[in-house]
Write an enzyme that holds these catalytic residues in place. Structure first.
Site, PDB file in Angstrom:
ATOM      1  N   GLY A  79       0.834  -1.196   0.000  1.00  0.00           N
ATOM      2  CA  GLY A  79       0.000   0.000   0.000  1.00  0.00           C
ATOM      3  C   GLY A  79       0.867   1.243   0.000  1.00  0.00           C
ATOM      4  O   GLY A  79       2.013   1.210   0.469  1.00  0.00           O
ATOM      5  N   HIS A  89      -4.677   1.835   7.553  1.00  0.00           N
ATOM      6  CA  HIS A  89      -3.284   2.319   7.602  1.00  0.00           C
ATOM      7  C   HIS A  89      -3.079   3.455   6.594  1.00  0.00           C
ATOM      8  O   HIS A  89      -2.514   4.498   6.928  1.00  0.00           O
ATOM      9  CB  HIS A  89      -2.339   1.144   7.295  1.00  0.00           C
ATOM     10  CG  HIS A  89      -0.885   1.519   7.259  1.00  0.00           C
ATOM     11  ND1 HIS A  89       0.027   1.045   8.168  1.00  0.00           N
ATOM     12  CD2 HIS A  89      -0.181   2.320   6.411  1.00  0.00           C
ATOM     13  CE1 HIS A  89       1.221   1.554   7.882  1.00  0.00           C
ATOM     14  NE2 HIS A  89       1.121   2.318   6.820  1.00  0.00           N
ATOM     15  N   GLU A  90      -3.563   3.262   5.369  1.00  0.00           N
ATOM     16  CA  GLU A  90      -3.340   4.264   4.318  1.00  0.00           C
ATOM     17  C   GLU A  90      -4.176   5.523   4.544  1.00  0.00           C
ATOM     18  O   GLU A  90      -3.701   6.632   4.292  1.00  0.00           O
ATOM     19  CB  GLU A  90      -3.622   3.674   2.934  1.00  0.00           C
ATOM     20  CG  GLU A  90      -2.737   2.484   2.544  1.00  0.00           C
ATOM     21  CD  GLU A  90      -1.249   2.719   2.717  1.00  0.00           C
ATOM     22  OE1 GLU A  90      -0.792   3.871   2.603  1.00  0.00           O
ATOM     23  OE2 GLU A  90      -0.529   1.734   2.975  1.00  0.00           O
ATOM     24  N   HIS A  99      -2.509   7.949   6.734  1.00  0.00           N
ATOM     25  CA  HIS A  99      -1.519   8.803   6.067  1.00  0.00           C
ATOM     26  C   HIS A  99      -2.164  10.082   5.533  1.00  0.00           C
ATOM     27  O   HIS A  99      -1.554  11.148   5.575  1.00  0.00           O
ATOM     28  CB  HIS A  99      -0.860   8.067   4.892  1.00  0.00           C
ATOM     29  CG  HIS A  99       0.258   7.147   5.290  1.00  0.00           C
ATOM     30  ND1 HIS A  99       1.383   7.593   5.930  1.00  0.00           N
ATOM     31  CD2 HIS A  99       0.417   5.809   5.126  1.00  0.00           C
ATOM     32  CE1 HIS A  99       2.202   6.555   6.145  1.00  0.00           C
ATOM     33  NE2 HIS A  99       1.631   5.455   5.677  1.00  0.00           N
TER      34      HIS A  99
HETATM   35 ZN   LIG Z   1       2.406   3.581   5.692  1.00  0.00          ZN
END
Ligand SMILES: [Zn+2]
Length: 169
Positions: A45, A138-139, A142
């Site tokens: 990812g 998780h992404e 970001h």
């Molecule tokens: Zn990451």
């Protein structure tokens, strides 16, 4: 084209990414470059900010369970995602191309459903309660300027920072 990955603790990783409004060739080049960059580092990812572009765009490509390959057509391109549902809790080991070599158990929602746009601006939704759910969370972190080690306990975070300083020398 493979681009440079922004490495922790680069301040750009703290930026809150902006909504994508132009679904044009520039966006398509960005997504293509993100794929090339992710594959070059054997990642699953990548968010746009990890190559220094603060736009709400991310890609996920979970290796095929039989061949372990990540063909481009399997890439999930997620633009302007929003959570519509998050349920349960589960711990998974996570890593990040911006913090290479570090793997930690992180607790997140077990099930998520998101709505998002593809590279042409078309709206979709997707749900998962397995590894894809972990990758999505998780992404999306970001895009909010957060990295996974911020979810560690204070003690583990201190241990990480010490270890990271040692490695970065
Ligand atoms: Zn990451």
């Amino acid at each position: 084209m493979v681009r440079d990955i922004v490495i922790y603790p680069d301040k750009r990783l703290k930026l809150i990414s902006k909504e994508v409004t132009q679904f044009d060739t520039e966006l398509h080049t960005l997504l293509d470059d993100m794929y090339d960059t992710m594959i070059s580092k054997k990642g699953v990812g990548l968010a746009a900010i990890q190559i220094g572009v603060a736009l709400r765009a991310l890609i996920i490509n979970i290796p095929d369970s039989d061949s372990d390959e990540q063909p481009k057509e399997n890439t999930l391109e997620i633009i302007n995602p929003i959570f519509v549902s998050q349920e349960g809790k589960e711990k998974h080991q996570e890593g990040c191309l911006s913090i290479p070599g570090i793997y930690e158990d992180i607790e997140r929602a077990k099930y998520v459903k998101i709505e998002y746009q593809d590279r042409f601006g078309k709206r979709h939704s997707i749900e998962d309660d397995d590894f894809l759910a972990v990758a999505i969370q998780h992404e999306i972190d970001h895009l909010e300027g957060k990295v996974f080690i911020e979810k560690l306990s204070i003690l583990k975070r201190k241990k990480f920072e010490k270890e990271w300083k040692k490695r970065s020398k």
